[in-house]
Write an enzyme that holds these catalytic residues in place. Structure first.
Site, PDB file in Angstrom:
ATOM      1  N   ARG A  75       0.835  -1.214   0.000  1.00  9.95           N
ATOM      2  CA  ARG A  75       0.000   0.000   0.000  1.00  9.95           C
ATOM      3  C   ARG A  75       0.864   1.256   0.000  1.00  9.95           C
ATOM      4  NH1 ARG A  75      -5.158  -0.307   2.086  1.00  9.95           N
ATOM      5  NH2 ARG A  75      -5.311   1.838   1.361  1.00  9.95           N
ATOM      6  N   ARG A  87      -0.054 -16.633  -9.547  1.00 18.96           N
ATOM      7  CA  ARG A  87      -0.652 -17.025 -10.835  1.00 18.96           C
ATOM      8  C   ARG A  87       0.318 -17.892 -11.621  1.00 18.96           C
ATOM      9  NH1 ARG A  87      -2.647 -12.546 -14.642  1.00 18.96           N
ATOM     10  NH2 ARG A  87      -3.500 -14.394 -15.656  1.00 18.96           N
ATOM     11  N   ARG A 148      -5.000 -21.363  -7.019  1.00 17.59           N
ATOM     12  CA  ARG A 148      -4.531 -20.492  -5.929  1.00 17.59           C
ATOM     13  C   ARG A 148      -5.675 -19.986  -5.044  1.00 17.59           C
ATOM     14  NH1 ARG A 148      -2.975 -14.511  -8.342  1.00 17.59           N
ATOM     15  NH2 ARG A 148      -5.065 -13.901  -8.912  1.00 17.59           N
ATOM     16  N   LEU A 165      15.243   6.933   0.995  1.00 10.73           N
ATOM     17  CA  LEU A 165      15.435   6.960   2.459  1.00 10.73           C
ATOM     18  C   LEU A 165      14.311   7.710   3.178  1.00 10.73           C
ATOM     19  CD1 LEU A 165      19.307   7.523   2.713  1.00 10.73           C
ATOM     20  CD2 LEU A 165      18.038   5.382   2.909  1.00 10.73           C
ATOM     21  N   HIS A 170       9.484   6.814   6.632  1.00 12.86           N
ATOM     22  CA  HIS A 170       8.031   6.874   6.827  1.00 12.86           C
ATOM     23  C   HIS A 170       7.476   5.468   7.113  1.00 12.86           C
ATOM     24  CE1 HIS A 170       3.833   7.874   6.168  1.00 12.86           C
ATOM     25  NE2 HIS A 170       3.768   6.897   5.291  1.00 12.86           N
ATOM     26  N   ARG A 175       5.394   1.197  10.595  1.00 14.08           N
ATOM     27  CA  ARG A 175       5.327  -0.267  10.644  1.00 14.08           C
ATOM     28  C   ARG A 175       6.112  -0.906  11.777  1.00 14.08           C
ATOM     29  NH1 ARG A 175       0.766  -1.098   7.769  1.00 14.08           N
ATOM     30  NH2 ARG A 175       0.889  -0.230   5.679  1.00 14.08           N
TER      31      ARG A 175
HETATM   32  C1  LIG Z   1      -1.700   0.703  11.799  1.00 16.63           C
HETATM   33  C2  LIG Z   1      -2.248   0.796  10.410  1.00 16.63           C
HETATM   34  C3  LIG Z   1      -3.558   0.381  10.153  1.00 16.63           C
HETATM   35  C4  LIG Z   1      -4.088   0.482   8.871  1.00 16.63           C
HETATM   36  N1  LIG Z   1      -5.370   0.053   8.647  1.00 16.63           N
HETATM   37  C5  LIG Z   1      -5.900   0.146   7.411  1.00 16.63           C
HETATM   38  C6  LIG Z   1      -7.266  -0.261   7.145  1.00 16.63           C
HETATM   39  O1  LIG Z   1      -7.959  -0.720   8.024  1.00 16.63           O
HETATM   40  N2  LIG Z   1      -7.732  -0.175   5.885  1.00 16.63           N
HETATM   41  C7  LIG Z   1      -6.983   0.349   4.852  1.00 16.63           C
HETATM   42  O2  LIG Z   1      -7.473   0.442   3.727  1.00 16.63           O
HETATM   43  N3  LIG Z   1      -5.680   0.730   5.073  1.00 16.63           N
HETATM   44  C8  LIG Z   1      -5.144   0.647   6.296  1.00 16.63           C
HETATM   45  N4  LIG Z   1      -3.839   1.042   6.512  1.00 16.63           N
HETATM   46  C9  LIG Z   1      -3.028   1.480   5.363  1.00 16.63           C
HETATM   47  C10 LIG Z   1      -2.963   3.024   5.250  1.00 16.63           C
HETATM   48  O3  LIG Z   1      -4.257   3.567   5.076  1.00 16.63           O
HETATM   49  C11 LIG Z   1      -2.080   3.430   4.062  1.00 16.63           C
HETATM   50  O4  LIG Z   1      -2.597   2.870   2.868  1.00 16.63           O
HETATM   51  C12 LIG Z   1      -0.649   2.997   4.238  1.00 16.63           C
HETATM   52  O5  LIG Z   1      -0.166   3.432   5.485  1.00 16.63           O
HETATM   53  C13 LIG Z   1       0.243   3.578   3.126  1.00 16.63           C
HETATM   54  O6  LIG Z   1      -0.008   4.941   2.894  1.00 16.63           O
HETATM   55  P1  LIG Z   1       0.762   6.170   3.575  1.00 16.63           P
HETATM   56  O7  LIG Z   1      -0.137   7.352   3.531  1.00 16.63           O
HETATM   57  O8  LIG Z   1       1.281   5.771   4.882  1.00 16.63           O
HETATM   58  O9  LIG Z   1       1.983   6.548   2.748  1.00 16.63           O
HETATM   59  P2  LIG Z   1       2.728   6.118   1.366  1.00 16.63           P
HETATM   60  O10 LIG Z   1       1.765   5.569   0.386  1.00 16.63           O
HETATM   61  O11 LIG Z   1       3.892   5.294   1.781  1.00 16.63           O
HETATM   62  O12 LIG Z   1       3.184   7.541   0.925  1.00 16.63           O
HETATM   63  C14 LIG Z   1       4.114   8.286   1.704  1.00 16.63           C
HETATM   64  C15 LIG Z   1       3.606   9.681   1.949  1.00 16.63           C
HETATM   65  O13 LIG Z   1       3.491  10.355   0.694  1.00 16.63           O
HETATM   66  C16 LIG Z   1       2.375  11.242   0.742  1.00 16.63           C
HETATM   67  N5  LIG Z   1       1.390  10.812  -0.253  1.00 16.63           N
HETATM   68  C17 LIG Z   1       1.391   9.645  -0.983  1.00 16.63           C
HETATM   69  N6  LIG Z   1       0.341   9.624  -1.809  1.00 16.63           N
HETATM   70  C18 LIG Z   1      -0.336  10.775  -1.607  1.00 16.63           C
HETATM   71  C19 LIG Z   1      -1.516  11.323  -2.153  1.00 16.63           C
HETATM   72  N7  LIG Z   1      -2.229  10.689  -3.097  1.00 16.63           N
HETATM   73  N8  LIG Z   1      -1.932  12.528  -1.727  1.00 16.63           N
HETATM   74  C20 LIG Z   1      -1.245  13.211  -0.781  1.00 16.63           C
HETATM   75  N9  LIG Z   1      -0.104  12.735  -0.181  1.00 16.63           N
HETATM   76  C21 LIG Z   1       0.329  11.542  -0.614  1.00 16.63           C
HETATM   77  C22 LIG Z   1       1.802  11.180   2.155  1.00 16.63           C
HETATM   78  O14 LIG Z   1       2.408  12.158   2.937  1.00 16.63           O
HETATM   79  C23 LIG Z   1       2.240   9.809   2.601  1.00 16.63           C
HETATM   80  O15 LIG Z   1       2.302   9.687   4.014  1.00 16.63           O
HETATM   81  C24 LIG Z   1      -3.289   0.976   7.782  1.00 16.63           C
HETATM   82  C25 LIG Z   1      -1.979   1.383   8.057  1.00 16.63           C
HETATM   83  C26 LIG Z   1      -1.458   1.295   9.339  1.00 16.63           C
HETATM   84  C27 LIG Z   1      -0.037   1.724   9.578  1.00 16.63           C
END
Ligand SMILES: Cc1cc2nc3c(=O)[nH]c(=O)nc-3n(C[C@H](O)[C@H](O)[C@H](O)COP(=O)(O)OP(=O)(O)OC[C@H]3O[C@@H](n4cnc5c(N)ncnc54)[C@H](O)[C@@H]3O)c2cc1C
Length: 206
Positions: A75, A87, A148, A165, A170, A175
């Site tokens: 994600r 697959r 699968r 980095l 982040h 995590r």
């Molecule tokens: C404890 C925990 C529980 C979670 N539970 C769920 C859940 O129940 N359901 C679910 O669907 N997901 C869940 N997630 C996943 C979460 O919603 C994010 O998808 C995941 O953390 C990756 O996205 P991110 O924002 O951290 O950053 P990344 O995708 O790693 O991106 C890094 C940073 O870049 C910036 N960025 C990236 N894309 C954009 C954008 N489009 N617009 C603006 N800024 C951006 C933001 O600052 C972001 O923090 C969970 C995550 C954690 C850590």
């Protein structure tokens, strides 16, 4: 069925000094100032939140985790991933990551060993059944991409993750936190330990 532990390994041969010097060189362009103590410079930009400079360096890790943790990890949109395919891979034996019991990542209260044995047996029974069904489907002509459908979430999966980095910091902050899944914390903890050894200044505040 084979049971393995989740793991993370840095596949790049890196020169930590060169990496810090590169970040310093990129970061100092804005002031056209002299190069000096690269480690301190990096420490300072992290403290200031001037983290875009860290994006000039990326690292690649080989990670082995289960399918569920793979789905969570992928994600992260600013990292790049290549993941083992269910697959196209035709498994000859299922390799899985146990959630608890023999080598599992959830360490239970030793006073609850009986409960653990019960959970272990229930889990193992289900996985062995899934494995049998997978092979029966293949024997009956199903392709791996169809068979699968019965594979368990705890199936071990190999993937490569490349991230700069800044993004690694982040990912590690999110995590390794208590709110993360125990297996995710195990994988992220291994990445953190690798960086603590190779590039401590990058993660000393995590
Ligand atoms: C404890 C925990 C529980 C979670 N539970 C769920 C859940 O129940 N359901 C679910 O669907 N997901 C869940 N997630 C996943 C979460 O919603 C994010 O998808 C995941 O953390 C990756 O996205 P991110 O924002 O951290 O950053 P990344 O995708 O790693 O991106 C890094 C940073 O870049 C910036 N960025 C990236 N894309 C954009 C954008 N489009 N617009 C603006 N800024 C951006 C933001 O600052 C972001 O923090 C969970 C995550 C954690 C850590």
């Amino acid at each position: 069925m084979k049971i393995i532990e989740p793991s993370a390994e840095l596949i790049d041969e890196i020169n930590p000094e060169e990496i810090l010097r590169k970040i310093e060189r990129c970061g100092k362009v804005s002031r056209q100032s002299e190069l000096g103590d690269a480690e301190n410079f990096v420490r300072k930009i992290i403290k200031l939140g001037h983290e875009s400079v860290l994006e000039h360096v990326s690292l690649t890790f080989k990670i082995v985790c289960d399918r569920a943790i793979m789905a969570e990890l992928t994600r992260h949109r600013l990292a790049s991933f290549t993941v083992e395919s269910t697959r196209y891979v035709k498994y000859e034996e299922l390799t899985v990551i146990a959630p608890f019991g023999r080598g599992g990542y959830c360490k239970d209260d030793p006073n609850e060993l009986d409960d653990e044995a019960i959970r272990w047996n229930t889990w193992e029974e289900q996985i062995l059944q899934a494995e049998d069904t997978y092979f029966i489907l293949l024997e009956r002509g199903a392709t791996p991409e169809i068979a699968r459908a019965v594979l368990p979430l705890c199936l071990a999966t190999e993937l490569y993750m490349t991230a700069n980095l800044r993004e690694l910091r982040h990912i590690l902050k999110l995590r390794t936190a208590k709110a993360a899944h125990p297996q995710m914390r195990q994988v992220a903890g291994q990445i953190l330990n690798i960086l603590r050894e190779k590039l401590p200044v990058i993660v000393e505040d995590i």
